[in-house]
Design an enzyme around this catalytic site. Sequence first.
Site, short mmCIF file in Angstrom:
data_model
loop_
_atom_site.label_atom_id
_atom_site.label_comp_id
_atom_site.label_asym_id
_atom_site.label_seq_id
_atom_site.Cartn_x
_atom_site.Cartn_y
_atom_site.Cartn_z
N LYS A 1 2.18 3.18 -2.60
CA LYS A 1 1.95 3.32 -1.16
C LYS A 1 3.03 2.59 -0.35
CE LYS A 1 -0.83 -0.56 0.09
NZ LYS A 1 -1.98 -1.28 0.47
N LYS B 1 -3.29 -9.56 -5.24
CA LYS B 1 -2.49 -10.61 -4.60
C LYS B 1 -2.57 -11.92 -5.37
CE LYS B 1 -2.34 -8.63 -0.02
NZ LYS B 1 -2.93 -8.54 1.29
N LYS C 1 3.99 -3.02 3.83
CA LYS C 1 4.78 -4.04 4.53
C LYS C 1 5.37 -5.04 3.54
CE LYS C 1 1.55 -3.93 8.38
NZ LYS C 1 0.45 -4.61 9.02
#
Length: 334
Positions: free
Chosen positions: A197, A114, A200
């Site tokens: 994967k 991130k 969201k």
Amino acid sequence: MSKKRVLSGIQPTHDSFHLGNYLGALKQWVEFQKDSDAFYCVVDLHALTVETDPKLLEKRTLLSVAQLLAIGLDPKQCTLFIQSHVPAHNQLAWVLECITGFGEAGRMTQFKDKSQKGGTDRTNVGLFTYPILQAADILLYQADFVPVGEDQRQHIELTRDLGQRFNNKYHEVFTIPAPQIIKSLAKINDLQDPNAKMSKSASSMAGVIELLDSSDAIIKKFKSSVTDAGKEIKFDEQGKPGISNLLTIASALSGKTIKDLENEYAGKGYGDFKVQVAEIAVEVINPIRIRTQELMADKAALLQLLKDGADKANQVASKTLADVYTALGLIKNG
Ligand code: TYM
């Protein structure tokens, strides 16, 4: 024999949970409530690491609770609460931060990914300490098991390390938790990119099946899912990641084995198979969406059950925190 303690959490960062959340973690939550002492929380404090409009966060937190009830969590069988309703989470997190190495926290792959994407200037310190707050969530409840998907394994490892470190350094306060990861379901992949994967934060939702998607949207997403060369419906993760992902999803949702599904679809084309998987998914997801909408209509009832959940959670959490403070030599007030 006393029941095993279970804890897990989920972030309210989006309106809807997705099929990866459901199959990797949430279905296990429902199973665990039957014969363990289960605590489940919507981790709204963790969600603050992503800047969100306050009204939207409020709505998403309630939508998360409603979805958890709609998939089958029963407040009579488990303790369901919101993380920010239990102040001990932040209080224990601070203590754990003081025994976590800077390098150790910096090695967390979710943080590295991130922060690399956002750059140092756009990465907040909360993202860095995120896994330590997660460790506090778990250790406060003396959890034996933590049902999660594969992407949380490293955070549970850190939790174990911190719990052991505290126990060795001060006093045996914490139960050391084990991750509960179902290998075959631990990483459900994106329908458009079957090597990544389902997430969201995907750049496009075309390959992400959401629990609040309409039936039409679900069918469309499955029909346009990316499949592989060849035409056989066979489980082969390396050679056929797209078909293997669809087989995994269909098996988990229908209760049939992958072998049975392979036999059932032998000789049929990819097109037919995709439509069948879509129908299986709609059958499971439709009632969840409808039930979520019904539950959202009675906000007062949701808030009341969350209050009851927080009361129970606070009792357990404040006892652990008091033991931690005593072990550290912090003087009691009064
Ligand atoms: P979160 O909110 O990202 O995801 C919730 C759960 O869903 C699982 N999951 C998946 N499983 C299989 N396939 C996928 N594609 C997939 N995507 C997500 C996750 O592994 C997770 O179990 N840090 C946590 C929240 C958290 C927590 C905790 C979890 C905070 N405190 C304490 C356990 C215990 C997170 O971001 O999950």
